[in-house]
Scaffold this active site. Structure first.
Site, PDB file in Angstrom:
ATOM      1  N   LYS A  98       0.800  -1.224   0.000  1.00 34.52           N
ATOM      2  CA  LYS A  98       0.000   0.000   0.000  1.00 34.52           C
ATOM      3  C   LYS A  98       0.835   1.279   0.000  1.00 34.52           C
ATOM      4  CE  LYS A  98      -4.454  -1.515   1.570  1.00 34.52           C
ATOM      5  NZ  LYS A  98      -4.307  -2.931   1.974  1.00 34.52           N
ATOM      6  N   GLU A 120      -9.683   6.990   3.446  1.00 35.15           N
ATOM      7  CA  GLU A 120     -10.639   6.087   4.077  1.00 35.15           C
ATOM      8  C   GLU A 120      -9.877   4.812   4.412  1.00 35.15           C
ATOM      9  OE1 GLU A 120     -10.230   6.138   0.802  1.00 35.15           O
ATOM     10  OE2 GLU A 120      -9.790   4.002   0.603  1.00 35.15           O
ATOM     11  N   SER A 387       1.717  -9.761  -1.003  1.00 34.83           N
ATOM     12  CA  SER A 387       1.349  -8.350  -0.826  1.00 34.83           C
ATOM     13  C   SER A 387       1.678  -7.762   0.540  1.00 34.83           C
ATOM     14  CB  SER A 387      -0.138  -8.172  -1.125  1.00 34.83           C
ATOM     15  OG  SER A 387      -0.928  -9.017  -0.306  1.00 34.83           O
TER      16      SER A 387
HETATM   17  C1  LIG Z   1      -5.164  -3.997   1.695  1.00 36.10           C
HETATM   18  C2  LIG Z   1      -4.447  -5.238   1.386  1.00 36.10           C
HETATM   19  C3  LIG Z   1      -4.851  -6.082   0.325  1.00 36.10           C
HETATM   20  C4  LIG Z   1      -6.089  -5.849  -0.497  1.00 36.10           C
HETATM   21  O1  LIG Z   1      -6.075  -4.682  -1.263  1.00 36.10           O
HETATM   22  P1  LIG Z   1      -5.866  -4.722  -2.827  1.00 36.10           P
HETATM   23  O2  LIG Z   1      -6.219  -3.335  -3.253  1.00 36.10           O
HETATM   24  O3  LIG Z   1      -6.774  -5.739  -3.405  1.00 36.10           O
HETATM   25  O4  LIG Z   1      -4.454  -5.042  -3.086  1.00 36.10           O
HETATM   26  C5  LIG Z   1      -4.087  -7.205   0.056  1.00 36.10           C
HETATM   27  N1  LIG Z   1      -3.002  -7.513   0.782  1.00 36.10           N
HETATM   28  C6  LIG Z   1      -2.591  -6.746   1.814  1.00 36.10           C
HETATM   29  C7  LIG Z   1      -1.388  -7.144   2.584  1.00 36.10           C
HETATM   30  C8  LIG Z   1      -3.290  -5.578   2.148  1.00 36.10           C
HETATM   31  O5  LIG Z   1      -2.885  -4.826   3.177  1.00 36.10           O
END
Ligand SMILES: *Cc1c(COP(=O)(O)O)cnc(C)c1O
Length: 405
Positions: A98, A120, A387
């Site tokens: 993010k 948000e 992610s």
């Molecule tokens: C917020 C988040 C997501 C989901 O958000 P996307 O916009 O779909 O990427 C996925 N993995 C992690 C670690 C997150 O913090």
């Protein structure tokens, strides 16, 4: 930066922000001016050498880019099929992808002369990433968060406050992410002169889905350099979890023109699609309009949004980015779902076998990789976008495992 590298003939969105029949701008008249100002500024800056150099330097020195790619050798051997590789976004500052987007947007805010940031947040991860870059640039930061989410995510609320942000509880609707988004839009209309609204995923009205995709594309562009260097070719499949879809878009976008690379998005199947308790928007939703764009939504037959469920708060969103809707319809990407139980299993497996604790969101993508790896030849490569890291999910994992910390 290769953010603007043309991807074969794929050149979306169009000038109005459309991805096929999806995307666009569905907002009140009062927001049109703000969106137009944003679009113009972004259009200039995305080609601007100094802006891109500044962003690149911040991604390197503040975020810690590039993140490595890692061969999960033990896991791959145990499964006895294709090779599983991980793109380590969990190693970024603040622990997830993010920060790539919030860093891009705050630089944009600075160049536009804005002094106040609003955002948000649902699980609090985007709120933390926004508060972090606001602290870095000495800007005022207000984060809208559903009061139900505030109760569930007290550590992240405290984290935002430590960073100097004001967290505003939202009491409308189901008191969760979608209500926080509405409230942030309302704030933006009122304070548009000095305020920049940082949206946390590839959703919202144009130009947000495009902008957030571009800022996250640094991840896919790095993989495109790293894989050929390390193993001499591109992966055979790329997997990512899909909440709003920003981490997935970041790795899919640079590969859309590479037709031999399979793109697979993994949604939150919750207690199972048939149970009705899930957040698998593309697998089980229908097109409609929400938060300024046309996309797939989880809705009833009257078009009312149905409350979603997932073990991972970050996937718990009833919409999805419009570009994913288009990639689904035109068949370039495939979307599947994984249940809470399967994700939890994958969380434990990756932690035990590789010593890497994934976020519960990410664990959905891992779970699907574990499912399909045995059907891939040993020389095939499945790359999973890792992610984020799982430290934030300790309480949830302990609770569902019946352990009291
Ligand atoms: C917020 C988040 C997501 C989901 O958000 P996307 O916009 O779909 O990427 C996925 N993995 C992690 C670690 C997150 O913090």
């Amino acid at each position: 930066m290769q953010m603007n590298e043309p991807v074969n003939e794929y050149n979306l969105p169009d000038a109005k922000g459309h991805y096929g029949p999806y995307g666009g701008i569905f907002v009140a008249e009062t927001l049109m001016h703000a969106l137009e100002e944003l679009r113009k500024n972004y259009e200039d800056l995305r080609e601007d050498k100094d802006f891109l150099a500044e962003l690149s330097s911040e991604l390197k020195n503040f975020v810690g880019r590039p993140s490595p790619i890692y061969f999960a050798k033990r896991l791959s051997e145990q499964l006895g099929g294709g090779q599983i590789w991980l793109k380590r976004e969990d190693l970024n500052h603040t622990g997830a992808h993010k920060i790539n987007n919030t860093m891009g947007q705050i630089l944009l805010a600075k160049h536009m002369g804005k002094t106040r940031i609003i955002a948000e947040t649902g699980a609090g991860q985007h709120g933390v990433a926004s508060a972090t870059v606001a602290a870095r640039y000495g800007m005022e930061c207000v984060v809208y968060m559903g009061s139900e989410d505030i109760k569930r995510q007290s550590t992240n609320v405290y984290r935002m406050k430590l960073l100097g942000a004001k967290v505003v509880p939202v009491e409308s609707g189901s008191r969760t992410l979608k209500d926080a988004l509405n409230e942030a839009m309302r704030d933006w209309v009122t304070n548009v002169n000095d305020t920049f609204y940082i949206i946390g995923t590839v959703a919202g009205p144009h130009p947000y889905p495009m902008m957030v995709r571009d800022f996250n594309s640094v991840v896919g562009n790095e993989i495109k350099d790293q894989m050929p260097t390390e193993i001499g070719r591109h992966p055979d499949a790329i997997l990512a979890c899909v909440g709003g879809g920003s981490n997935a878009m970041g790795v899919f976008y640079p590969y859309i023109g590479e037709k031999n690379v399979k793109l697979i998005g993994v949604e939150a199947g919750g207690s199972g699609i048939d149970s009705g308790k899930h957040a698998a928007t593309l697998c089980a939703g229908q097109p409609g309009v929400l938060h300024g764009n046309r996309t797939y939504l989880i809705q009833d037959k009257n078009g009312q949004i149905i409350e979603t469920h997932s073990i991972s708060a970050g996937l718990d969103y009833p919409g999805v980015g419009p570009e994913h809707a288009w990639l689904k319809d035109n068949g370039r990407a495939e979307y599947v779902s994984v249940t809470d139980a399967e994700a939890l299993d994958a969380f434990h497996t990756l932690t035990r076998v590789e010593g890497i604790m994934p976020a519960l969101e990410t664990a959905h993508a891992i779970a699907h990789a574990i499912k399909i790896a045995p059907s891939y030849d040993k020389n095939k490569i499945i790359l999973v976008n890792l992610s984020g890291r799982g430290d934030k999910d300790m309480d949830t994992v302990a609770r569902v495992s019946g352990i009291h910390l």
